[in-house]
Design a protein around this motif. Structure first.
Motif, PDB file in Angstrom:
ATOM      1  N   ASN A  75       7.686  -1.722 -34.218  1.00 58.84           N
ATOM      2  CA  ASN A  75       6.455  -1.733 -35.338  1.00 58.84           C
ATOM      3  C   ASN A  75       5.052  -1.863 -34.737  1.00 58.84           C
ATOM      4  O   ASN A  75       4.209  -1.422 -35.405  1.00 58.84           O
ATOM      5  CB  ASN A  75       6.723  -2.617 -36.655  1.00 58.84           C
ATOM      6  CG  ASN A  75       7.772  -1.928 -37.354  1.00 58.84           C
ATOM      7  OD1 ASN A  75       8.327  -0.984 -37.469  1.00 58.84           O
ATOM      8  ND2 ASN A  75       8.571  -2.973 -38.032  1.00 58.84           N
ATOM      9  N   ALA A  76       4.946  -2.728 -34.074  1.00 59.29           N
ATOM     10  CA  ALA A  76       3.810  -3.235 -33.194  1.00 59.29           C
ATOM     11  C   ALA A  76       3.690  -3.130 -31.816  1.00 59.29           C
ATOM     12  O   ALA A  76       3.982  -4.372 -31.327  1.00 59.29           O
ATOM     13  CB  ALA A  76       3.282  -4.571 -33.794  1.00 59.29           C
ATOM     14  N   HIS A  99       7.790  -6.866 -42.257  1.00 58.28           N
ATOM     15  CA  HIS A  99       8.872  -7.404 -41.391  1.00 58.28           C
ATOM     16  C   HIS A  99       8.668  -8.738 -40.956  1.00 58.28           C
ATOM     17  O   HIS A  99       9.730  -9.717 -41.195  1.00 58.28           O
ATOM     18  CB  HIS A  99       8.777  -6.797 -40.075  1.00 58.28           C
ATOM     19  CG  HIS A  99       9.843  -7.138 -39.157  1.00 58.28           C
ATOM     20  ND1 HIS A  99      11.235  -7.274 -39.395  1.00 58.28           N
ATOM     21  CD2 HIS A  99       9.837  -7.872 -37.796  1.00 58.28           C
ATOM     22  CE1 HIS A  99      11.866  -7.486 -38.183  1.00 58.28           C
ATOM     23  NE2 HIS A  99      10.948  -7.858 -37.213  1.00 58.28           N
ATOM     24  N   THR A 158      12.523  -5.569 -33.710  1.00 57.53           N
ATOM     25  CA  THR A 158      11.878  -4.615 -34.697  1.00 57.53           C
ATOM     26  C   THR A 158      10.326  -4.744 -34.675  1.00 57.53           C
ATOM     27  O   THR A 158       9.572  -3.697 -35.020  1.00 57.53           O
ATOM     28  CB  THR A 158      12.622  -4.872 -36.230  1.00 57.53           C
ATOM     29  OG1 THR A 158      13.775  -4.978 -35.908  1.00 57.53           O
ATOM     30  CG2 THR A 158      12.044  -4.138 -37.340  1.00 57.53           C
ATOM     31  N   PRO A 213       0.142  -2.944 -38.559  1.00 53.01           N
ATOM     32  CA  PRO A 213       0.592  -2.065 -39.268  1.00 53.01           C
ATOM     33  C   PRO A 213       1.433  -2.761 -40.496  1.00 53.01           C
ATOM     34  O   PRO A 213       2.106  -3.827 -40.239  1.00 53.01           O
ATOM     35  CB  PRO A 213       1.490  -0.990 -38.464  1.00 53.01           C
ATOM     36  CG  PRO A 213       1.043  -1.375 -37.103  1.00 53.01           C
ATOM     37  CD  PRO A 213       0.666  -2.905 -37.110  1.00 53.01           C
ATOM     38  N   GLU A 214       1.456  -2.107 -41.695  1.00 51.52           N
ATOM     39  CA  GLU A 214       2.118  -2.686 -42.735  1.00 51.52           C
ATOM     40  C   GLU A 214       3.406  -2.906 -42.604  1.00 51.52           C
ATOM     41  O   GLU A 214       4.212  -3.952 -43.014  1.00 51.52           O
ATOM     42  CB  GLU A 214       1.954  -1.722 -44.094  1.00 51.52           C
ATOM     43  CG  GLU A 214       2.619  -2.304 -45.190  1.00 51.52           C
ATOM     44  CD  GLU A 214       2.508  -3.581 -45.826  1.00 51.52           C
ATOM     45  OE1 GLU A 214       3.206  -4.187 -46.418  1.00 51.52           O
ATOM     46  OE2 GLU A 214       1.213  -4.088 -45.603  1.00 51.52           O
ATOM     47  N   PRO A 215       4.256  -2.147 -41.825  1.00 50.36           N
ATOM     48  CA  PRO A 215       5.682  -2.466 -41.862  1.00 50.36           C
ATOM     49  C   PRO A 215       5.973  -3.642 -40.903  1.00 50.36           C
ATOM     50  O   PRO A 215       6.759  -4.302 -41.065  1.00 50.36           O
ATOM     51  CB  PRO A 215       6.338  -0.951 -40.999  1.00 50.36           C
ATOM     52  CG  PRO A 215       5.212  -0.067 -41.135  1.00 50.36           C
ATOM     53  CD  PRO A 215       4.117  -0.746 -41.425  1.00 50.36           C
ATOM     54  N   ALA A 216       5.045  -3.945 -39.825  1.00 52.84           N
ATOM     55  CA  ALA A 216       5.033  -5.029 -38.890  1.00 52.84           C
ATOM     56  C   ALA A 216       4.759  -6.270 -40.024  1.00 52.84           C
ATOM     57  O   ALA A 216       5.584  -7.235 -39.750  1.00 52.84           O
ATOM     58  CB  ALA A 216       4.132  -5.215 -37.980  1.00 52.84           C
TER      59      ALA A 216
END
Length: 429
Positions: A138-139, A19, A134, A13-16
């Motif tokens: 996120n993943a 990060h 985190t 995912p883009e947030p991961a």
């Protein structure tokens, strides 16, 4: 616990993905600041009039401060948050650099080294724990080892680039510094101070952590809870069979490898033409960090060969390190030494993330920082013991004999992790 799926950066995912990029930049900058001084610290101390015994005492101040503070501040980070404790570490580093720049007295320099140890203890187990927690949020159920490898790559690249620039700056600004009565090595320390200010600003604005109460009462409560957090982490390390074996193996690992990392310049320098020996040692220092970064980048692919069985991977790497350490000790020419040293450094880079992956699987978030600090403390103790044993043997016999003796510790580490790997394979997934 659900089985972890194989890591694929593009499928995250883009947030991961964001990060990982944020943490890579952070690790590069932080280690770049450190790398600027790592290649010149002994030379800078000699330039300030310190003899070898005084230099040894200063490093002892650093080690003792680090060991004394490791667990309390790891426990504090678990209570009040990782970001504020890391920011305090950066402030400690800035104070250390400022003291070093304006001091030539032994006792003031000792305060500088105490602040280095203080900052090291504050750093230990802070943002590393934040990164893992985190990333997992996120993943979920994604193998964290390749993400850790990306962070380790940035970490080592920062040290490598910093070591190169830190070695160049004294020569580049020598005449200007001497004109104003400054040490030629002050340029590297001033650059490190400037980059560390950048790390402070980047941490404040780029590292996002859910804020926790930081009132005086919250801080008091955080410190009050530290003993119970430390006790819980220690109990977990002793009672958890995987953690106890892993931490013991890592102690033997560092007993073998730290003396090589500390002593190698004194072994390699006589092989070099004295006209360019110092420059070559600086280049080899940078090569050492570049090779560790390369090894970290290879780590996920090697782990895939072993079907992401991290204990099996680690046992194989420790066995290879033992063999290469023996080969390194047997080199009598600079060409052979450099080749063996690069192979050794690559294997060091490969070894970091499998060990971290095993540890993170065994620990809950509430104890993660403390456990990372416990790992660091055990490795500090192993490093000190290894330096005493191997250093004494090198003094009595020779450096090659001492390194070959130290390789036996790596053999013990490989056996311990091999037993751990068999135990983990026997457990239901």
């Amino acid at each position: 616990m659900a089985n972890e799926v194989e890591f694929s950066f593009n499928a995250l995912p883009e947030p991961a993905r964001r990060h990982i990029r944020v943490f890579q930049i952070h690790q590069f900058l932080d280690r770049f600041a450190m790398g600027l001084t790592v290649a010149v610290v002994a030379l800078a101390l000699t330039d300030r009039g310190m003899d070898l015994f005084q230099i040894s005492l200063l490093f002892a101040v650093y080690s003792i401060t680090t060991m004394a503070m490791e667990l309390p501040f790891g426990g504090l980070a678990d209570n009040i948050g990782r970001k504020p404790v890391f920011l305090a570490a950066v402030v400690a580093s800035l104070m250390s650099l400022a003291l070093f720049l304006f001091a030539s007295d032994f006792y003031v320099l000792a305060m500088s080294f105490a602040f280095i140890g203080f900052g090291r203890a504050l750093r230990s187990g802070t943002l590393d724990a934040w990164f893992v927690e985190t990333f997992k949020a996120n993943a979920p159920n994604v193998d964290v080892q390749p993400a850790l490898a990306k962070a380790q790559w940035a970490n080592s690249m920062g040290l490598a680039v910093g070591a190169v620039l830190g070695g160049v700056l004294p020569d580049a600004f020598a005449s200007a510094g001497q004109r104003y009565g400054l040490s030629i090595y002050d340029a590297s320390y001033a650059a490190s101070f400037a980059v560390m200010v950048g790390v402070l600003i980047y941490t404040i604005f780029a590292i996002a952590e859910e804020p926790r109460p930081l009132s005086p009462s919250a801080l008091k409560k955080g410190f009050a809870n530290v003993p119970s957090v430390i006790t819980g982490a220690g109990r977990l390390a002793l009672k958890h069979p995987t953690l106890s074996v892993l931490l013991t193996a890592l102690a033997f690992f560092i007993m073998a490898t730290n003396p090589v990392e500390v002593i190698w310049p004194t072994y390699a320098k006589p092989m070099l033409d004295q006209g360019y020996a110092n420059t070559a040692i600086g280049a080899l220092t940078a090569c050492y960090f570049f090779s560790i970064a390369f090894g970290a980048s290879l780590s996920p692919y090697i782990s895939r060969i072993f079907k992401r069985r991290h204990a099996t991977t680690l046992a194989a790497v420790f066995a290879c390190l033992a063999a290469v350490q023996v080969a390194l000790a047997m080199q009598g020419s600079i060409g052979g030494f450099v080749g063996a040293f690069i192979a050794y450094s690559i294997l060091l880079g490969v070894s970091e993330t499998p060990a971290s992956s095993i540890l993170h699987k065994c620990v809950e978030d509430r104890q993660r920082s403390t456990m990372l600090s416990l790992r660091s403390l055990i490795q500090q103790l192993g490093a000190a013991l290894g330096l005493v044993l191997v250093g004494a043997m090198a003094e009595v016999y020779s450096t090659p004999v001492a390194w070959i003796f130290g390789a036996g510790f790596l053999g013990v580490a490989a056996i311990l992790v091999g037993v751990l790997a068999m135990r983990l394979r026997a457990m239901p997934r």
